[in-house]
Each structure stands twice: as C-alpha cells, then as structure tokens.
Design an enzyme around this catalytic site. Structure first.
Site, PDB file in Angstrom:
ATOM      1  N   ALA A   1     -12.283  17.304  -6.514  1.00 13.14           N
ATOM      2  CA  ALA A   1     -12.454  17.249  -7.980  1.00 13.14           C
ATOM      3  C   ALA A   1     -11.182  17.733  -8.656  1.00 13.14           C
ATOM      4  O   ALA A   1     -10.479  18.591  -8.134  1.00 13.14           O
ATOM      5  CB  ALA A   1     -13.631  18.124  -8.393  1.00 13.14           C
ATOM      6  N   GLY A   2     -10.874  17.178  -9.801  1.00 15.33           N
ATOM      7  CA  GLY A   2      -9.637  17.563 -10.491  1.00 15.33           C
ATOM      8  C   GLY A   2      -9.640  17.066 -11.919  1.00 15.33           C
ATOM      9  O   GLY A   2     -10.678  17.072 -12.595  1.00 15.33           O
TER      10      GLY A   2
ATOM     11  N   PHE B   1       0.859  -1.197   0.000  1.00 17.40           N
ATOM     12  CA  PHE B   1       0.000   0.000   0.000  1.00 17.40           C
ATOM     13  C   PHE B   1       0.887   1.237   0.000  1.00 17.40           C
ATOM     14  O   PHE B   1       0.728   2.130   0.825  1.00 17.40           O
ATOM     15  CB  PHE B   1      -0.927  -0.009   1.217  1.00 17.40           C
ATOM     16  CG  PHE B   1      -1.801  -1.231   1.307  1.00 17.40           C
ATOM     17  CD1 PHE B   1      -2.939  -1.354   0.525  1.00 17.40           C
ATOM     18  CD2 PHE B   1      -1.473  -2.276   2.161  1.00 17.40           C
ATOM     19  CE1 PHE B   1      -3.734  -2.488   0.593  1.00 17.40           C
ATOM     20  CE2 PHE B   1      -2.268  -3.418   2.242  1.00 17.40           C
ATOM     21  CZ  PHE B   1      -3.394  -3.524   1.449  1.00 17.40           C
TER      22      PHE B   1
ATOM     23  N   GLY C   1      -4.358   9.136 -11.951  1.00 19.53           N
ATOM     24  CA  GLY C   1      -3.373   8.551 -12.846  1.00 19.53           C
ATOM     25  C   GLY C   1      -2.413   7.716 -12.037  1.00 19.53           C
ATOM     26  O   GLY C   1      -2.736   7.260 -10.944  1.00 19.53           O
TER      27      GLY C   1
ATOM     28  N   CYS D   1      -0.795   2.728 -10.429  1.00 22.18           N
ATOM     29  CA  CYS D   1      -1.669   1.762  -9.759  1.00 22.18           C
ATOM     30  C   CYS D   1      -3.150   1.893 -10.113  1.00 22.18           C
ATOM     31  O   CYS D   1      -3.744   0.952 -10.641  1.00 22.18           O
ATOM     32  CB  CYS D   1      -1.507   1.888  -8.246  1.00 22.18           C
ATOM     33  SG  CYS D   1       0.061   1.239  -7.687  1.00 22.18           S
TER      34      CYS D   1
ATOM     35  N   LYS E   1       1.282  13.164 -10.164  1.00 20.36           N
ATOM     36  CA  LYS E   1       0.994  13.926  -8.939  1.00 20.36           C
ATOM     37  C   LYS E   1       2.309  14.555  -8.497  1.00 20.36           C
ATOM     38  O   LYS E   1       3.380  14.127  -8.949  1.00 20.36           O
ATOM     39  CB  LYS E   1       0.428  13.011  -7.852  1.00 20.36           C
ATOM     40  CG  LYS E   1       1.407  11.942  -7.374  1.00 20.36           C
ATOM     41  CD  LYS E   1       0.864  11.150  -6.191  1.00 20.36           C
ATOM     42  CE  LYS E   1       1.915  10.167  -5.682  1.00 20.36           C
ATOM     43  NZ  LYS E   1       1.460   9.373  -4.560  1.00 20.36           N
TER      44      LYS E   1
ATOM     45  N   LYS F   1      -6.299  -5.639  -1.694  1.00 16.75           N
ATOM     46  CA  LYS F   1      -5.525  -4.633  -2.431  1.00 16.75           C
ATOM     47  C   LYS F   1      -6.393  -3.935  -3.489  1.00 16.75           C
ATOM     48  O   LYS F   1      -6.426  -2.703  -3.579  1.00 16.75           O
ATOM     49  CB  LYS F   1      -4.309  -5.303  -3.082  1.00 16.75           C
ATOM     50  CG  LYS F   1      -3.594  -4.484  -4.113  1.00 16.75           C
ATOM     51  CD  LYS F   1      -2.861  -3.308  -3.502  1.00 16.75           C
ATOM     52  CE  LYS F   1      -2.460  -2.332  -4.576  1.00 16.75           C
ATOM     53  NZ  LYS F   1      -1.106  -1.958  -4.599  1.00 16.75           N
TER      54      LYS F   1
END
Ligand code: UDX
Length: 448
Positions: free
Chosen positions: A269-270, A156, A274, A277, A337, A208
């Site tokens: 919101a965006g 994780f 991506g 994963c 990100k 997972k």
C-alpha cells in the site's frame, strides 16, 4: 544486422543502445536536432543507470549513430523499430507519432527492393499494428504487406532498471504477421537466451496491456484494503498482507526457504502508481475496451482507486492538522519512484496539488527530479536540494518517493528541524516506533 529505431525516448534509446551492444548496427532517428547531437556526442539525454556507459561504447565503436533522416536510416536497415511515444489523447491513445513514423517509413520503403521488417515497439492498443500501421505502410510504400514484414514487440522495461531489463528480459514477445517477419525478428534477438513468445500482432499488443494492468490492479487492491484498515482502526494493512502472502500459492517453498516473488512488492500500500506507463496504459485500455463495447469494470476501478489515493492522504493530513491553510508542509521526493528523474503522473505532484488546493505552502525536494518539477511552474511551491532546509519550520512532512537518503533520515532530525514533527509515511517505508520514540507524530497509509 542493420536496424533503424524511430524515437529516442526511454524505450527507443535503451533498445538502440542495447541492440548495438549485442552486435547490431543501429541508427537511432529523432526529429529533435539537439537530441541527435547529444547521442552522437555519447551522452544520454535521459537519466537511466548504465545507459550512458553503453552509449559511449557503441557510439565510439561506430555501432550506433543518431540522425534526423528517417528515409536514409530505413533505406540502409533490414528492420525498422517504431519506438515513438503513444501519449493519452482525447478519449484514448494518441497514435499521431506512430502514424507519422509509419508514413515516413512507408515512403522510404517505396523505392527499396530488399525485404524489410517494420516492428512496432510503442505501446499500442490491440489491432493498431494490423490495421492502422499496416494500412499506412501499404499506402505510403505502394506495396502489399508480405512484400514487407510486420511485427509487434512490446517492451517491459522498468525505468531505472531499463538496461538490465533489456539485457536480461523475462521474456521476449514477438507478434508477427507472417513467418518471414518472425524469422527476421528472431535474428534481432538472436543473442538472448530467454523464453520467446511467438504470437500474432494482436496478442502481442494485448500482452503488454494485460501485464501492466495486472500490476496496477495489485497496487490499487492493496490501497483499497489500506483504506478499509484505516477506517477500521487497530489493523495494519502490512500485517494483513504479510499473512496473506504466506499462502504457498503466493510464496512457494523450497525446503525451508520461503520464495518471495518480486510481483508481491506491488501489493504494497502507498500513495498510488505513477510514471510514464501504468496511468496512461490503464486509461488507454479502459477507452479501448469501451470502444469495443466491453465494460472494463476492474480496469476502471483500478484507475479510480489510484486517483483517490493522493486525495485520501491529503485529507488525513488535514484531519490531523485541523486545517492546511497557510501551513508549511514538506514533500520528500518528486520522482514517481526512486531511481529515476521522471515526474510524469507522479503521486508527489497529485499530493502537492492537493496540499496547494487546501491553502498549504509546500517545500519540496528530490535528488534528481527538481529541475523537471520546477519547470511545471506550480505556484506556492519552493524547491530545494537540501532536505534539511525543506524540513526546517514545517508543520508536516510527507515521505512520497522513498529515496534511500530520505528513508534513512534519523527520527531525531524531524523533531529538531520541524515546527511540528508530523510525519506522513506515504510509502510505509519508515519505522514508526523510532519516529514516535523520538517524539514525532506518525501517520502511515493503511493503519491508524
Ligand atoms: C512499468 C512496468 O513495470 C514495465 O514492465 C513496463 O514495461 C513499463 O511500466 P515503470 O513505469 O518503470 O515500468 O515502473 P514500475 O517499477 O513497474 O513502477 C510503476 C509503479 O508501481 C510506480 O508508481 C511504483 O511506485 C509502483 N511500484 C513499483 C510499486 O508499488 N511496487 C513495486 O514493487 C514497484
């Protein structure tokens, strides 16, 4: 404990370095000679905060080494962790690398007398470990499972936070085939005082996917509502969610204090999710569910909403500019990100492709991901490290990856540098009031 780790991608290398740091003797195995040499040279082949520092410690102390020799690594270890990639293939997860690793481990176990546990850490769809992996190990080792142990231990780890996530995990999930395998895996994680979930192999695999699909679903839910807000007018999706999360079931109170769980940030919101994963895992889960005769309605809707988000942003920009043909546009941020150089399934690339398809010229910048993006060879994109150069003369700019240095660009700079200061805030990270106050035109996801 001696541990072999097959695969030195984000997961394998972070796992290896951290387990060595915790006192184990780790051998990382990779077929790529260059990567083996890089690791043994105490350098990290990937950008991950804190990783190189740990590598320097554990390689120089002799707790971690890298090799291309799977057989030797497995023979001297008590546990082998499979951490190879599971990319998306035709119609679902591609288990090629997992199968290859299992074959080599199985062959190495053939002549080995000591008990050995094989643990799958790669993300694999339910039943993979107890059917595919177990079958290959039995076939190539000539042993029955039970003579060797089998476990499934999902990761994780968030990119950019992977070392901290490994060292201080929220939980450790260990799916095991039998009590002996579980006991050995508990010893691997002996130094970790966090909740441990001991379960069977299939449940570990399902945990997972369920975890990632839940987070991805929150993102798509927020983006879907954002679209409703844009269509309505005079409604800001951020005001909506700010009030929604004040429900005590989402933000519990301790006295006067409002506790804001981290998961709520996935309701922002965006421009869509991506990375290495979420996109791959959601599609693998969707394909797996279909194969099992289930109808993955929510998972499919999450994927579809995510796929549309970048298109919707490009359409809004087109609506504002009339046409994008020949227009110079700037994209701030390429990584999926902030905090990583990873561009895999990055929304920035979808947006760039959308802009190019409509005839726009794109100037793109990113503090870490430029080289990776350049390697894609997209025609019609120029790359620069200097965001001011990227903005100069542009008719629209899209903030895609909210790196701090981009979020902090003074509003006046847009007006000064751009030919037409239209700012598209794809992450809702900018201050509309300040931008408009400085004379810029603002478009934000989830409001009009
Ligand atoms: C994810 C999971 O979080 C991690 O537990 C799993 O093991 C691997 O996949 P990662 O892909 O590194 O990790 O990224 P994460 O930080 O979760 O971000 C995934 C996507 O969600 C990104 O596109 C990001 O922009 C988006 N995101 C992330 C949000 O929208 N809000 C957030 O608060 C965090």
């Amino acid at each position: 404990m001696k541990i072999a780790i097959i695969g030195t991608g984000y997961v394998g290398l972070v796992t290896g370095a951290c387990l060595a740091y915790k006192g184990h003797q780790v051998t990382c195995v990779d077929k790529r000679e260059g990567i083996v040499a890089t690791i043994n040279n105490m350098e990290s082949p990937i950008y991950e905060p804190g990783l190189e520092g740990i590598l320097q410690q554990v390689v120089s102390s002799g707790s971690l080494k890298a090799t291309g020799d799977t057989k030797a690594a497995v023979e001297e270890a008590a546990v082998t962790i499979i951490a190879v990639g599971t990319p998306l293939g035709e119609g679902g997860i591609d288990l090629g690398q997992v199968k290859q690793a299992a074959q080599e481990i199985g062959a190495a176990l053939k002549g080995k007398e000591e008990y050995h546990v094989v643990c799958v850490k790669s993300t694999v769809v339910p039943t993979t470990t107890d059917t595919v992996v177990k079958g290959i190990l039995e076939q190539f080792s000539g042993k029955q499972s039970g003579e060797f142990g089998l476990a499934m231990n999902p990761e994780f780890l968030r990119e950019g936070n992977a070392v901290a996530d490994f060292m201080l995990p929220d939980r450790i999930v260990i799916g095991a085939d039998d009590a002996s395998s579980l006991e050995v895996m508990k010893r691997v994680y002996a130094g970790f005082e966090v909740p441990m979930v001991a379960t069977n192999l299939r449940t570990a695999e399902m945990i997972k996917y369920t975890a990632n699909a839940l987070l991805a679903t929150l993102i798509s839910y927020a983006n879907e509502i954002a679209g409703f807000c844009e269509a309505t007018g005079d409604v800001d999706v951020q005001d909506v969610f700010a009030a929604v999360v004040l429900d005590r079931r989402l933000t519990p109170r301790i006295g006067e204090e409002i506790i804001c769980p981290e998961v709520l940030s996935y309701l922002q919101a965006g421009c869509g999710y991506g990375g290495s994963c979420f996109p791959k895992d959601l599609q693998a889960l969707e394909a797996y569910a279909r194969e099992k005769g289930c109808n993955p309605r929510l998972v499919s809707a999450t994927i579809a909403t995510n796929a549309e988000q970048a298109e919707r942003i490009v359409q809004r920009l087109e609506g504002a500019l009339g046409s994008l043909e020949g227009k110079k546009t700037t994209v701030l941020g390429l990584a999926f990100k902030p905090g990583t150089d990873d561009i895999r399934d990055s929304p920035a690339l979808k947006i760039i492709r959308g802009l190019l398809a409509k005839g726009a010229k794109v100037s793109a910048t990113d503090p870490f991901a430029l080289e990776r993006a350049k390697a894609l060879g997209l025609q019609g994109v120029t790359y620069t490290e200097d965001y001011e150069a990227a903005l100069r003369g542009a008719e629209a700019v899209l903030l895609v990856t909210p790196w701090r240095q981009y979020v902090e660009i003074p509003a006046e700079k847009y007006v000064l540098l751009m030919a037409h200061p239209l700012v598209v805030d794809c992450r809702r990270a900018l201050d509309r009031g300040r931008l408009e106050g400085a004379g810029a035109i603002y478009i934000g996801v989830g409001l009009t």
